[in-house]
Structure formats: structure tokens, C-alpha cells
Scaffold this motif. Sequence first.
Motif, PDB file in Angstrom:
ATOM      1  N   THR A 157       0.816  -1.267   0.039  1.00 63.87           N
ATOM      2  CA  THR A 157      -0.219   0.114   0.159  1.00 63.87           C
ATOM      3  C   THR A 157       0.896   1.332  -0.108  1.00 63.87           C
ATOM      4  N   LEU A 158       0.785   2.024  -1.254  1.00 65.47           N
ATOM      5  CA  LEU A 158       1.706   3.021  -1.173  1.00 65.47           C
ATOM      6  C   LEU A 158       0.980   4.406  -1.065  1.00 65.47           C
ATOM      7  N   ALA A 159       1.991   5.359  -0.761  1.00 70.81           N
ATOM      8  CA  ALA A 159       1.256   6.838  -0.627  1.00 70.81           C
ATOM      9  C   ALA A 159       0.718   7.491  -2.038  1.00 70.81           C
ATOM     10  N   ASP A 160      -0.298   8.220  -1.851  1.00 73.33           N
ATOM     11  CA  ASP A 160      -0.918   8.746  -3.164  1.00 73.33           C
ATOM     12  C   ASP A 160      -0.138   9.661  -3.817  1.00 73.33           C
ATOM     13  N   ARG A 161       0.599   9.403  -5.261  1.00 70.08           N
ATOM     14  CA  ARG A 161       1.538  10.210  -5.534  1.00 70.08           C
ATOM     15  C   ARG A 161       1.361   9.782  -7.245  1.00 70.08           C
ATOM     16  N   PRO A 162       1.868  10.662  -7.981  1.00 66.79           N
ATOM     17  CA  PRO A 162       1.619  10.290  -9.454  1.00 66.79           C
ATOM     18  C   PRO A 162       2.110   8.961  -9.836  1.00 66.79           C
ATOM     19  N   ARG A 163       1.242   8.543 -10.721  1.00 69.57           N
ATOM     20  CA  ARG A 163       1.445   7.102 -11.224  1.00 69.57           C
ATOM     21  C   ARG A 163       2.956   6.662 -11.572  1.00 69.57           C
ATOM     22  N   GLU A 164       3.428   7.578 -12.301  1.00 69.79           N
ATOM     23  CA  GLU A 164       4.797   7.646 -12.967  1.00 69.79           C
ATOM     24  C   GLU A 164       5.751   7.178 -11.832  1.00 69.79           C
ATOM     25  N   GLU A 165       5.839   8.085 -10.890  1.00 68.58           N
ATOM     26  CA  GLU A 165       6.814   8.057  -9.597  1.00 68.58           C
ATOM     27  C   GLU A 165       6.639   6.572  -9.123  1.00 68.58           C
ATOM     28  N   LEU A 166       5.394   6.271  -8.675  1.00 63.97           N
ATOM     29  CA  LEU A 166       5.227   4.916  -7.960  1.00 63.97           C
ATOM     30  C   LEU A 166       5.767   4.022  -8.802  1.00 63.97           C
ATOM     31  N   GLU A 167       5.536   3.970 -10.260  1.00 66.84           N
ATOM     32  CA  GLU A 167       6.103   2.698 -11.012  1.00 66.84           C
ATOM     33  C   GLU A 167       7.472   2.616 -10.913  1.00 66.84           C
ATOM     34  N   ALA A 168       8.109   3.817 -10.993  1.00 68.67           N
ATOM     35  CA  ALA A 168       9.622   3.916 -10.934  1.00 68.67           C
ATOM     36  C   ALA A 168      10.221   3.449  -9.402  1.00 68.67           C
ATOM     37  N   ASP A 169       9.307   3.940  -8.560  1.00 72.02           N
ATOM     38  CA  ASP A 169       9.889   3.550  -7.061  1.00 72.02           C
ATOM     39  C   ASP A 169       9.707   1.792  -6.852  1.00 72.02           C
ATOM     40  N   VAL A 170       8.407   1.522  -7.277  1.00 74.95           N
ATOM     41  CA  VAL A 170       8.178   0.123  -7.047  1.00 74.95           C
ATOM     42  C   VAL A 170       9.281  -0.793  -8.090  1.00 74.95           C
ATOM     43  N   ALA A 171       9.766  -0.362  -8.904  1.00 73.84           N
ATOM     44  CA  ALA A 171      10.565  -1.187  -9.837  1.00 73.84           C
ATOM     45  C   ALA A 171      12.076  -1.086  -8.999  1.00 73.84           C
ATOM     46  N   GLU A 172      12.135   0.047  -8.550  1.00 73.15           N
ATOM     47  CA  GLU A 172      13.624  -0.064  -7.741  1.00 73.15           C
ATOM     48  C   GLU A 172      13.552  -0.709  -6.538  1.00 73.15           C
ATOM     49  N   MET A 173      12.369  -0.845  -5.755  1.00 69.78           N
ATOM     50  CA  MET A 173      12.126  -1.512  -4.639  1.00 69.78           C
ATOM     51  C   MET A 173      12.196  -3.029  -5.011  1.00 69.78           C
TER      52      MET A 173
END
Lengths: 84, 84
Positions: free
Chosen positions: A49-65
Motif C-alpha cells: 500500500t503506497l502513498a498517493d503520488r503520481p503514477r509514474e513516480e510510483l512505478e519507478a519506485d516499485v521497480a526500484e524496490m
Amino acid sequence: MLSALPTAKVYVTLKKGVLDPQGLTVQNALEALGYDVQEVRMGKYLELTLADRPREELEADVAEMCEKLLSNPVIEDFRFNIEP
Amino acid sequence: MLSALPTAKVYVTLKKGVLDPQGLTVQNALEALGYDVQEVRMGKYLELTLADRPREELEADVAEMCEKLLSNPVIEDFRFNIEP
């Protein structure tokens, strides 16, 4: 309120050719119960469950995680999708 | 030739309210890396390669496998889909 936040569903699987002793054990157990199973591959499934942020940032973050922590890139592949 | 056989993708997740220490550990590790993650729930993901049989039989079998062996119905839920 957590349900309103974006959720990443992450699937981590062993690469093809990597031995999977846990999957083999499950396969043997299923066969012992009488089921006809050709192969079992074990993987991991995570819901973040992530913080509410722009979709592109979330995708980049999750790939990095996934690359840094959630998978071992030597022997594992990962894929994920973010909802909603 | 295994790829021509039907495959069941099984997702086993902890029921709501069941403590998930492994998920909590992952969440803490992600936060230590600087990511903003509200919650992590760990689950299992299995790919079963099955024998080629009628779809209805396969679905009944996989549901039974999940109940008997692949999940702990006291604390876990499961869902699956069969492809192709």
C-alpha cells in the motif's frame, strides 16, 4: 482509509532453470495426495500500500524496490501492477 | 512441451486482521531505504503445471489442492486462475 490508496501487487518468481526445491516438495506432496501435477514453481506475492503520488513516480519506485530489496535479480524475475 | 499444458496460478494471502510479521519487516526495510510505504502484506504465489484435462475438473482439483495443502484456511485466503 488504506483502501483508497494505490496498491502495488508484486509477483516474484524464480528464473527458468533455477532449481526450486520448495516447489518440488509441494509437487511431491500433491502427487502423494493423488493429484496429477507436472511441475510446481513457488514464488512470492506482495501487496504494497503506497502513498498517493503520481503514477509514474510510483512505478519507478516499485521497480526500484523490487531490484533493491524484494527480489534477488540473480535468480529471480519480478513483475507488478499498480491499482487503481 | 510443458508450456502447452494448462497452468494454474495460485495466490495465497493472509486474511485481513492476521498479523504479518514478514510483511512488517519488509515495510520497515523499505522505509529504511527511504520509500513511503503504508503497508506490506506478504503472500505466496504458485504456478502449477497440470495434466491436460477438462477445465471443470482442473478447477475443482485446484480448489481442493488449495484447501488441503497449499493454504491454511484458518488464516489464509486463496484465489487462482487457470490458463490458457
